[in-house]
Design a protein around this motif. Sequence first.
Motif, PDB file in Angstrom:
ATOM      1  N   ILE A 111       0.819  -1.216   0.000  1.00 53.61           N
ATOM      2  CA  ILE A 111       0.000   0.000   0.000  1.00 53.61           C
ATOM      3  C   ILE A 111       0.856   1.271   0.000  1.00 53.61           C
ATOM      4  CG2 ILE A 111      -1.691   1.319   1.359  1.00 53.61           C
ATOM      5  CD1 ILE A 111      -2.991  -1.317   2.117  1.00 53.61           C
ATOM      6  N   PRO A 112       1.916   1.382   0.817  1.00 55.98           N
ATOM      7  CA  PRO A 112       2.737   2.607   0.756  1.00 55.98           C
ATOM      8  C   PRO A 112       3.373   2.843  -0.610  1.00 55.98           C
ATOM      9  CG  PRO A 112       3.208   1.377   2.754  1.00 55.98           C
ATOM     10  CD  PRO A 112       2.354   0.494   1.907  1.00 55.98           C
ATOM     11  N   VAL A 167       0.880   4.523  -2.646  1.00 54.78           N
ATOM     12  CA  VAL A 167       0.727   5.910  -2.192  1.00 54.78           C
ATOM     13  C   VAL A 167       1.776   6.795  -2.856  1.00 54.78           C
ATOM     14  CG1 VAL A 167       0.928   7.447  -0.195  1.00 54.78           C
ATOM     15  CG2 VAL A 167      -0.370   5.324  -0.006  1.00 54.78           C
ATOM     16  N   LEU A 226      -2.230  13.941   2.159  1.00 47.72           N
ATOM     17  CA  LEU A 226      -1.814  12.828   3.013  1.00 47.72           C
ATOM     18  C   LEU A 226      -1.667  13.268   4.463  1.00 47.72           C
ATOM     19  CD1 LEU A 226       0.904  11.221   0.703  1.00 47.72           C
ATOM     20  CD2 LEU A 226      -1.430  10.415   1.069  1.00 47.72           C
ATOM     21  N   ARG A 237      -4.100  11.989   7.644  1.00 49.70           N
ATOM     22  CA  ARG A 237      -3.286  10.997   8.355  1.00 49.70           C
ATOM     23  C   ARG A 237      -4.052  10.271   9.466  1.00 49.70           C
ATOM     24  NH1 ARG A 237       1.176  13.815  11.144  1.00 49.70           N
ATOM     25  NH2 ARG A 237       1.855  14.303   9.016  1.00 49.70           N
ATOM     26  N   ILE A 250      -6.373   7.803   7.909  1.00 50.07           N
ATOM     27  CA  ILE A 250      -5.657   6.726   7.228  1.00 50.07           C
ATOM     28  C   ILE A 250      -5.123   5.710   8.234  1.00 50.07           C
ATOM     29  CG2 ILE A 250      -3.603   6.209   5.855  1.00 50.07           C
ATOM     30  CD1 ILE A 250      -4.084   8.806   4.341  1.00 50.07           C
ATOM     31  N   ILE A 255      -6.060   1.872   8.410  1.00 48.85           N
ATOM     32  CA  ILE A 255      -5.076   0.787   8.387  1.00 48.85           C
ATOM     33  C   ILE A 255      -5.405  -0.263   9.440  1.00 48.85           C
ATOM     34  CG2 ILE A 255      -2.668   0.252   8.972  1.00 48.85           C
ATOM     35  CD1 ILE A 255      -1.863   2.807   7.516  1.00 48.85           C
ATOM     36  N   MET A 267       2.605  -1.285   8.665  1.00 49.12           N
ATOM     37  CA  MET A 267       1.931  -0.499   7.629  1.00 49.12           C
ATOM     38  C   MET A 267       1.930   0.979   7.978  1.00 49.12           C
ATOM     39  SD  MET A 267      -1.362  -2.784   6.456  1.00 49.12           S
ATOM     40  CE  MET A 267      -1.956  -1.428   5.430  1.00 49.12           C
ATOM     41  N   CYS A 268       1.708   1.310   9.261  1.00 56.70           N
ATOM     42  CA  CYS A 268       1.743   2.717   9.688  1.00 56.70           C
ATOM     43  C   CYS A 268       3.139   3.304   9.508  1.00 56.70           C
ATOM     44  CB  CYS A 268       1.295   2.836  11.145  1.00 56.70           C
ATOM     45  SG  CYS A 268      -0.453   2.496  11.428  1.00 56.70           S
ATOM     46  N   TYR A 271       3.661   3.805   5.864  1.00 54.78           N
ATOM     47  CA  TYR A 271       2.883   4.959   5.402  1.00 54.78           C
ATOM     48  C   TYR A 271       3.579   6.256   5.784  1.00 54.78           C
ATOM     49  CZ  TYR A 271      -0.663   8.540   5.110  1.00 54.78           C
ATOM     50  OH  TYR A 271      -1.323   9.703   4.829  1.00 54.78           O
ATOM     51  N   ALA A 321       6.264   6.772   3.359  1.00 52.39           N
ATOM     52  CA  ALA A 321       5.691   7.195   2.080  1.00 52.39           C
ATOM     53  C   ALA A 321       5.278   8.660   2.117  1.00 52.39           C
ATOM     54  CB  ALA A 321       4.490   6.322   1.740  1.00 52.39           C
ATOM     55  N   GLU A 322       4.750   9.118   3.258  1.00 50.40           N
ATOM     56  CA  GLU A 322       4.358  10.530   3.375  1.00 50.40           C
ATOM     57  C   GLU A 322       5.577  11.450   3.317  1.00 50.40           C
ATOM     58  OE1 GLU A 322       2.170  13.509   6.577  1.00 50.40           O
ATOM     59  OE2 GLU A 322       1.801  11.339   6.693  1.00 50.40           O
TER      60      GLU A 322
END
Length: 256
Positions: A168-169, A172, A186, A190, A193, A197, A220-221, A224, A227-228
């Motif tokens: 997923i990231p 993104v 994003l 946050r 999201i 998640i 995942m967090c 993410y 990714a942000e």
Amino acid sequence: MALSDHLRELRARIIKVALILAVGFCVALVFYDRLFDLVYNPYLDAQRALGSHRTQGVTEGVGAGFLLYFKLSGLAAVVATSPLWLYQIWAFILPALLPREKRWTAMFVAIAGPLFILGVVIGYVTLPKGVQILISFNHSGVLNLVEFNDYLSFFIHTLLMFGVAFEIPVFVVMLNKAGVLPARVLKSARPWIVLGIFVFAAAATPSTDPFTMCMMAIPMCILYGIAEVIARVSDRRKEARKPYADLDPDQPSPLP
């Protein structure tokens, strides 16, 4: 190329994929016992934790073992040879891509592959705990019979969901590069999201226990968040490359 040339190229790629899968299947038949142990060990770990009087693995039907022999070998062949047959698909599409698209696609594959493997490994590590929690819901006086084909489906579903969740990231970042998801969006979204998640992890993990959910949601967090940060840096570079990016929008431009 003409349409007939494209069809011949497609036929050649399909034949190569079929040969790759056939060779992988034959190799998997040779190592069937090791493959079986690899798949069955998470259940055995859960069985040892619960006690053999609580659960027992079974197969159903006279030909169940024979079908399982080929099913597990075929699955192993598809997974083990995936880099080779995926390359055949990539090689068929590659001539139609622009140089910039080739570069981004190669970068996506280089990042997405290891992340997917990381997700599968974490799923495999947490699987015994998930199986143990699910079986423990049975009454202590009831023997839980686990049909191996059902367990194999559960095994594949769990590892696949962990692998996809870690992708997923990457999507993104790709959407940010395409201009669909700016970093400011994003940042503002946050909290929702992160909540999404955890909801996704709770729904995606078949064991429904908080331990397995957190083992999926927390990485995942973190991914993410990375990714942000990448999206924020990318947006700043885009703004810096724009003409007049350093000018104040409230300041009037000089007239000639």
